[in-house]
Design an enzyme around this catalytic site. Structure first.
Site, PDB file in Angstrom:
ATOM      1  N   GLY A 144      26.958  61.587  40.581  1.00  0.00           N
ATOM      2  CA  GLY A 144      28.108  62.124  41.304  1.00  0.00           C
ATOM      3  C   GLY A 144      28.732  61.195  42.335  1.00  0.00           C
ATOM      4  O   GLY A 144      29.631  61.614  43.060  1.00  0.00           O
ATOM      5  N   GLN A 145      28.270  59.942  42.402  1.00  0.00           N
ATOM      6  CA  GLN A 145      28.874  59.025  43.369  1.00  0.00           C
ATOM      7  C   GLN A 145      30.346  58.824  43.025  1.00  0.00           C
ATOM      8  O   GLN A 145      30.748  58.954  41.886  1.00  0.00           O
ATOM      9  CB  GLN A 145      28.176  57.652  43.364  1.00  0.00           C
ATOM     10  N   LYS A 146      31.112  58.479  44.048  1.00  0.00           N
ATOM     11  CA  LYS A 146      32.564  58.339  43.892  1.00  0.00           C
ATOM     12  C   LYS A 146      32.932  57.410  42.726  1.00  0.00           C
ATOM     13  O   LYS A 146      33.827  57.717  41.941  1.00  0.00           O
ATOM     14  CB  LYS A 146      33.159  57.819  45.201  1.00  0.00           C
TER      15      LYS A 146
END
Length: 176
Positions: free
Chosen positions: A64-66
């Site tokens: 879910g990191q940018k």
């Protein structure tokens, strides 16, 4: 007389959400019953959850990191339900979570796909209740699909089994 093993329904479910929402902890807890030390997911983790003798869910936990979010759409083939995980104790990231959810639900491959929102970390002080999370994410505006929200705690194992049983039922419901 012939003996044949009934075929199991294997349902593809994607877990998405911002980094640190608890997706990998949820997956580990469901598959092992244990709380495991996790690190940020680069790419994905996958496992199979047997709900009953007839139904298995293949759970895809996507990082879910940018920098990973533009790649989320690559995981949507054969997706039968989206489980979007939010950290209900982190109100400061709700607008970011709302934007990420809106963007992924706009993908053509997710048209009409049921949505389960897991308001994780309900065991922490000052967490939002499901009504607050629902309003922050504007869930009532999603009238084109079945959706539910469930409070849970990946660390304590609360609400997880019920949530995925609900996911299985939502998949089998016809879209209104």
């Amino acid at each position: 007389m012939s003996l044949h093993t009934p075929v199991k329904d294997v349902i593809q479910v994607i877990l998405m959400g911002l980094d640190s929402a608890g997706k990998s902890t949820i997956l580990a807890r469901l598959l092992t019953g244990q709380v495991m030390e996790t690190s940020p997911t680069i790419g994905f983790n996958v496992g199979t959850l047997d709900l009953d003798k007839k139904t298995s869910l293949t759970l895809w936990d996507v990082g879910g990191q940018k920098h990973m979010r533009p790649k989320w759409r690559l995981y949507l083939d054969d997706c039968e339900a989206l489980v979007f995980v939010v950290d209900s104790s982190d109100q400061s990231r709700m607008a970011e979570a709302k934007a990420a959810l809106k963007k992924i639900l706009g993908e053509e491959k997710l048209q009409g796909v049921p949505l389960m929102v897991l308001a994780n970390k309900k065991d922490l002080p000052n967490c939002m209740n499901i009504r607050e999370v629902s309003n922050q994410l504007e869930l009532p505006s999603y009238t084109d699909r079945h959706w539910e929200i469930q409070a849970c705690s990946a660390v304590k194992g609360l609400g997880l089994q019920q949530a995925f049983i609900s996911v299985s039922k939502m998949i089998k419901k016809p879209i209104i």
